[in-house]
Design an enzyme around this catalytic site. Structure first.
Site, short mmCIF file in Angstrom:
data_model
loop_
_atom_site.label_atom_id
_atom_site.label_comp_id
_atom_site.label_asym_id
_atom_site.label_seq_id
_atom_site.Cartn_x
_atom_site.Cartn_y
_atom_site.Cartn_z
N ASP A 1 -17.62 -12.09 -32.35
CA ASP A 1 -18.82 -11.80 -31.58
C ASP A 1 -18.54 -11.96 -30.08
O ASP A 1 -17.89 -12.93 -29.67
CB ASP A 1 -19.97 -12.75 -31.94
CG ASP A 1 -20.54 -12.47 -33.33
OD1 ASP A 1 -20.51 -11.31 -33.74
OD2 ASP A 1 -21.00 -13.43 -33.97
N TYR B 1 0.82 -1.21 0.00
CA TYR B 1 0.00 0.00 0.00
C TYR B 1 0.86 1.26 0.00
O TYR B 1 0.41 2.32 -0.46
CB TYR B 1 -1.01 0.01 1.15
CG TYR B 1 -0.49 -0.38 2.51
CD1 TYR B 1 0.23 0.52 3.29
CD2 TYR B 1 -0.75 -1.64 3.03
CE1 TYR B 1 0.69 0.17 4.54
CE2 TYR B 1 -0.30 -2.00 4.28
CZ TYR B 1 0.44 -1.09 5.04
OH TYR B 1 0.89 -1.45 6.28
N ARG C 1 -17.07 -13.65 -44.91
CA ARG C 1 -16.25 -12.74 -44.12
C ARG C 1 -14.86 -13.33 -43.87
O ARG C 1 -14.72 -14.55 -43.70
CB ARG C 1 -16.93 -12.43 -42.79
CG ARG C 1 -17.07 -13.63 -41.87
CD ARG C 1 -18.33 -13.60 -41.06
NE ARG C 1 -19.53 -13.71 -41.87
CZ ARG C 1 -20.75 -13.76 -41.35
NH1 ARG C 1 -20.91 -13.72 -40.05
NH2 ARG C 1 -21.81 -13.86 -42.13
N ASP D 1 -14.89 -12.76 -38.29
CA ASP D 1 -16.07 -12.29 -37.57
C ASP D 1 -15.82 -12.54 -36.09
O ASP D 1 -15.43 -13.64 -35.69
CB ASP D 1 -17.31 -13.05 -38.04
CG ASP D 1 -18.58 -12.56 -37.36
OD1 ASP D 1 -18.77 -11.34 -37.28
OD2 ASP D 1 -19.38 -13.40 -36.90
N ARG E 1 -12.33 -7.20 -43.08
CA ARG E 1 -13.75 -7.53 -42.96
C ARG E 1 -14.58 -6.46 -43.66
O ARG E 1 -14.42 -5.26 -43.40
CB ARG E 1 -14.16 -7.62 -41.50
CG ARG E 1 -15.69 -7.73 -41.25
CD ARG E 1 -16.25 -9.07 -41.73
NE ARG E 1 -17.70 -9.10 -41.65
CZ ARG E 1 -18.39 -9.48 -40.58
NH1 ARG E 1 -17.77 -9.84 -39.47
NH2 ARG E 1 -19.71 -9.51 -40.61
#
Length: 271
Positions: A214, A52, A209, A212, A200
């Site tokens: 997702d 810390y 494509r 791709d 793309r």
């Protein structure tokens, strides 16, 4: 285990107004660091926890030198800095207080809070043009070097029939697991940039494509906007997503259906 720092006093020149940038003012910073499961309560070694004192020095150095307008920006950058500096930190909350803000009102405090955490995310990648495996490999390489991503893991590559149209070449698909503290929208933008970098072109729905990408799952988040839906709206109907997902994370959780990946695949196989 949480490490808490409260009321760290720092002098800085953060502010919108010229006099704030010129004269500066005092800020107070609160920090909470949540450690991951690698922390052991049996340890008494400083290098196995968060120093810390080092955190305070890092924050002070940053705050004293930064020249931004908003405490929101400073809080976000401190949170990012801490997550990138300490592998053992899973979550961090940074609150910056601006008790002398130039506001024409009687107030006790003004502050902003930024919370960031490493989220487990699953991406589905596919290609049915050119050297399909190379497109997949190159996209994964791009993902691995992203600033806010770690622990990238990929499934095997699967050969699958085209989805949505039958007049296309076969796809090569895989699923990628990673940890990130990008926001979902930031990750979407990153994925779109990678797609563009690998040629793309979006000319037609379900079209061929080069690559791709997702987002199929993002922690336990449920998002439904005009540009992004998480979990992926059709993942439970896609064998080419569920099979590679089950290979690397069969217990990945779908928060809408309240089912694991292997259960979704069993349901799909039963249909």
């Amino acid at each position: 285990m949480d490490i808490n720092i409260r009321g760290l006093r720092v002098y800085s020149h953060i502010g919108v107004f010229e006099e704030e940038k010129r004269d500066g003012q005092e800020f107070l910073v609160d920090i909470t660091c949540t450690l991951n499961d690698e922390y052991s309560y049996d340890t008494d070694e400083l290098n196995r926890t968060v120093n810390y004192g080092g955190v305070c020095d890092m924050v002070i150095d940053y705050i004293e030198s930064v020249r931004c307008d908003l405490i929101e920006t400073a809080a976000e950058e401190i949170a990012t800095m801490l997550l990138q500096s300490y592998d053992i930190i899973d979550e961090v909350t940074v609150e910056i207080h601006k008790p002398n803000a130039p506001v024409d009102a009687d107030f006790e405090d003004i502050s902003c809070v930024c919370h960031k955490k490493w989220e487990k995310v699953y991406l589905s990648l596919g290609s049915n043009m050119g050297d399909r495996d190379s497109y997949l490999d190159d996209a994964i390489d791009d993902i691995k070097v992203l600033e806010k991503v770690r622990n990238v893991k990929t499934s095997s590559i699967y050969t699958t029939e085209p989805y949505g149209r039958e007049d296309l070449d076969e796809f090569r698909n895989l699923v990628c697991e990673l940890e990130t503290f990008y926001t979902p929208m930031e990750l979407l933008d990153v994925c779109l940039d990678i797609e563009v970098a690998h040629d793309r072109v979006r000319e037609e729905k379900w079209g061929p494509r080069t690559i791709d990408i997702d987002i199929i799952l993002f922690g336990d988040k449920i998002i439904n906007t005009s540009v992004l839906t998480i979990p992926h709206i059709d993942m439970h109907n896609r064998e080419f997503v569920l099979e590679p997902l089950c290979e690397i994370a069969r217990n990945a959780y779908h928060p809408l259906y309240n089912k694991r990946a292997y259960e979704l695949l069993e349901d799909l196989s039963g249909r």
